[in-house]
Design an enzyme around this catalytic site. Structure first.
Site, PDB file in Angstrom:
ATOM      1  N   ASP A   1       0.834  -1.206   0.000  1.00 56.98           N
ATOM      2  CA  ASP A   1       0.000   0.000   0.000  1.00 56.98           C
ATOM      3  C   ASP A   1       0.869   1.256   0.000  1.00 56.98           C
ATOM      4  O   ASP A   1       1.979   1.252   0.532  1.00 56.98           O
ATOM      5  CB  ASP A   1      -0.927  -0.033   1.232  1.00 56.98           C
ATOM      6  CG  ASP A   1      -2.129   0.867   1.075  1.00 56.98           C
ATOM      7  OD1 ASP A   1      -2.367   1.388  -0.041  1.00 56.98           O
ATOM      8  OD2 ASP A   1      -2.849   1.062   2.073  1.00 56.98           O
TER       9      ASP A   1
ATOM     10  N   ASN B   1     -11.114  -2.314  -5.666  1.00 54.80           N
ATOM     11  CA  ASN B   1     -10.305  -1.326  -6.394  1.00 54.80           C
ATOM     12  C   ASN B   1     -10.920  -0.896  -7.736  1.00 54.80           C
ATOM     13  O   ASN B   1     -10.469   0.076  -8.337  1.00 54.80           O
ATOM     14  CB  ASN B   1      -8.868  -1.824  -6.606  1.00 54.80           C
ATOM     15  CG  ASN B   1      -8.025  -1.809  -5.346  1.00 54.80           C
ATOM     16  OD1 ASN B   1      -7.150  -2.651  -5.134  1.00 54.80           O
ATOM     17  ND2 ASN B   1      -8.266  -0.846  -4.458  1.00 54.80           N
TER      18      ASN B   1
END
Ligand code: IPE
Ligand code: IPE
Ligand code: MG
Length: 259
Positions: free
Chosen positions: A39, A87
Site C-alpha cells: 500500500d 479497487n
C-alpha cells in the site's frame, strides 16, 4: 497504552540503525508464507507531484526486489495483494493502468522468475479480468508451472468475502450433487474450497504505508498470522524493511491459543 500507541506511530523504519543481513536472519526460522498488502503507491507519487500510476510503476520494482530476497531466504509462499475486488471503484484511467501492470511486470521479469525457479500463481476472480490481463497472468502461470521453488501468489481482483461466499456456494453445489456429504464440512475441508487451497496459512502479514487494516484480505487465512505494519510507502520498501519484519516475527511468541 497511549504511550505505547504513540511509540508505535512514531516508530521509524530501522530506527535502531540495526543492519539486518540474510545470514543472520537465516539463523532463525523463516516464515513459510508471507503475505503483503502493498500500500501507498498513490501517496508516494502524490508526494512527488507525479500521477498515481507512477507510484504503481515504481512499486513493481519493489515486487521484483522483494521476490528475489524472499526466494533467497527460503520463503515457501509469497502472497502479494495487487488488486482488490473494491479497487474497481478507482478512476477508470487508474484501473486501466493497474490491469496493464501484470503484462508490464511479466514482460520484464518473467524470464527471471523462470530462471529462479519461482512458480507464479494468481488468486482472485480471474474470469472478470480484462482478456489481456488474464492472458498475461495465465502465460506466466503456465511458463512457471514446472518450477518447484517459491510460490509467488498474486492476489489479483481478490476479495476475501467474495472468496468465502464462493466457497460456500461450491460446497452447497457439491452437497447437492453428492460429491460432499453434509457432515463432511470441517475447517480443513472448508479451506480446500478457498482460493489458497493447498497453500499453508500466512505466518506473517506485512502492510506498508501506515494503514492498519485488512481491506478484505485473507480474512480466514490470517486468523493466526503475525501482523507487522510500517509507515514506509510500498515504493520505498527496501530489503532492510523486509528483513526487519522477519526479525520481529522471529522474536514473537506464537501461542495459537495455548500457553
Ligand atoms: C496500493 O497503493 C496499490 C493498489 C491498491 C493497487 P494505493 O494505490 O492504494 O496507494 P495509496 O494508498 O492511495 O497511497
Ligand atoms: C488494499 O489497498 C488493496 C491492495 C493493496 C491491492 P487499498 O488502498 O485499496 O485499501 P483501502 O481502500 O485503503 O482500505
Ligand atoms: Mg491504498
Amino acid at each position: 497504552m497511549l504511550h505505547k500507541l504513540n511509540f508505535w506511530k512514531n516508530r521509524k523504519p530501522n530506527s535502531s540503525e540495526q543492519v539486518y543481513t540474510i545470514d543472520t536472519i537465516k539463523k532463525n526460522p523463516i516464515p513459510e508464507h508471507i503475505a503483503i498488502i502493498m500500500d501507498g503507491n498513490g501517496r508516494w507519487a502524490q508526494k512527488r507531484a507525479l500521477p498515481r500510476i507512477a507510484g504503481h510503476h515504481e512499486g513493481t520494482k519493489v515486487v521484483r526486489k522483494i521476490t528475489k530476497l524472499a526466494n533467497s531466504l527460503g520463503v515457501k509462499v509469497l502472497t502479494l495483494y495487487a488488486f482488490s475486488t473494491e479497487n474497481w471503484k478507482r478512476p477508470k484511467s487508474e484501473v486501466d493502468y493497474l490491469m496493464k501492470l501484470p503484462e508490464e511486470f511479466l514482460q520484464t521479469f518473467l524470464p527471471e522468475l523462470i530462471k529462479e525457479n519461482v512458480q507464479v500463481r494468481v488468486m482472485g476472480m480471474k474470469d472478470s479480468l480484462p482478456e489481456h490481463t488474464f492472458r498475461a497472468v495465465q502465460n506466466a502461470i503456465n511458463k512457471t508451472s514446472d518450477n518447484d521453488g517459491m510460490i509467488l501468489n498474486f492476489a489479483l481482483n481478490y476479495g476475501s468475502r467474495n472468496e468465502i461466499v464462493q466457497a460456500v456456494n461450491s460446497i452447497i453445489a457439491d452437497q447437492k450433487s453428492g460429491i460432499l456429504k453434509e457432515e463432511e464440512v470441517t475447517e480443513d475441508i472448508f479451506s480446500t474450497y478457498l482460493m489458497t487451497q493447498e497453500l499453508s496459512d500466512p505466518d506473517l502479514l506485512i502492510r506498508t504505508s501506515g494503514v492498519v487494516r485488512l481491506s478484505n484480505f485473507m480474512l480466514w487465512q490470517l486468523s493466526y498470522a503475525e501482523f507487522w505494519f510500517t509507515e514506509t510507502l510500498w515504493p520505498d520498501f527496501s530489503e532492510q524493511h523486509f528483513l526487519e519484519a522477519i526479525d520481529e516475527f522471529q522474536k514473537r511468541a506464537r501461542r495459537f491459543g495455548g500457553v
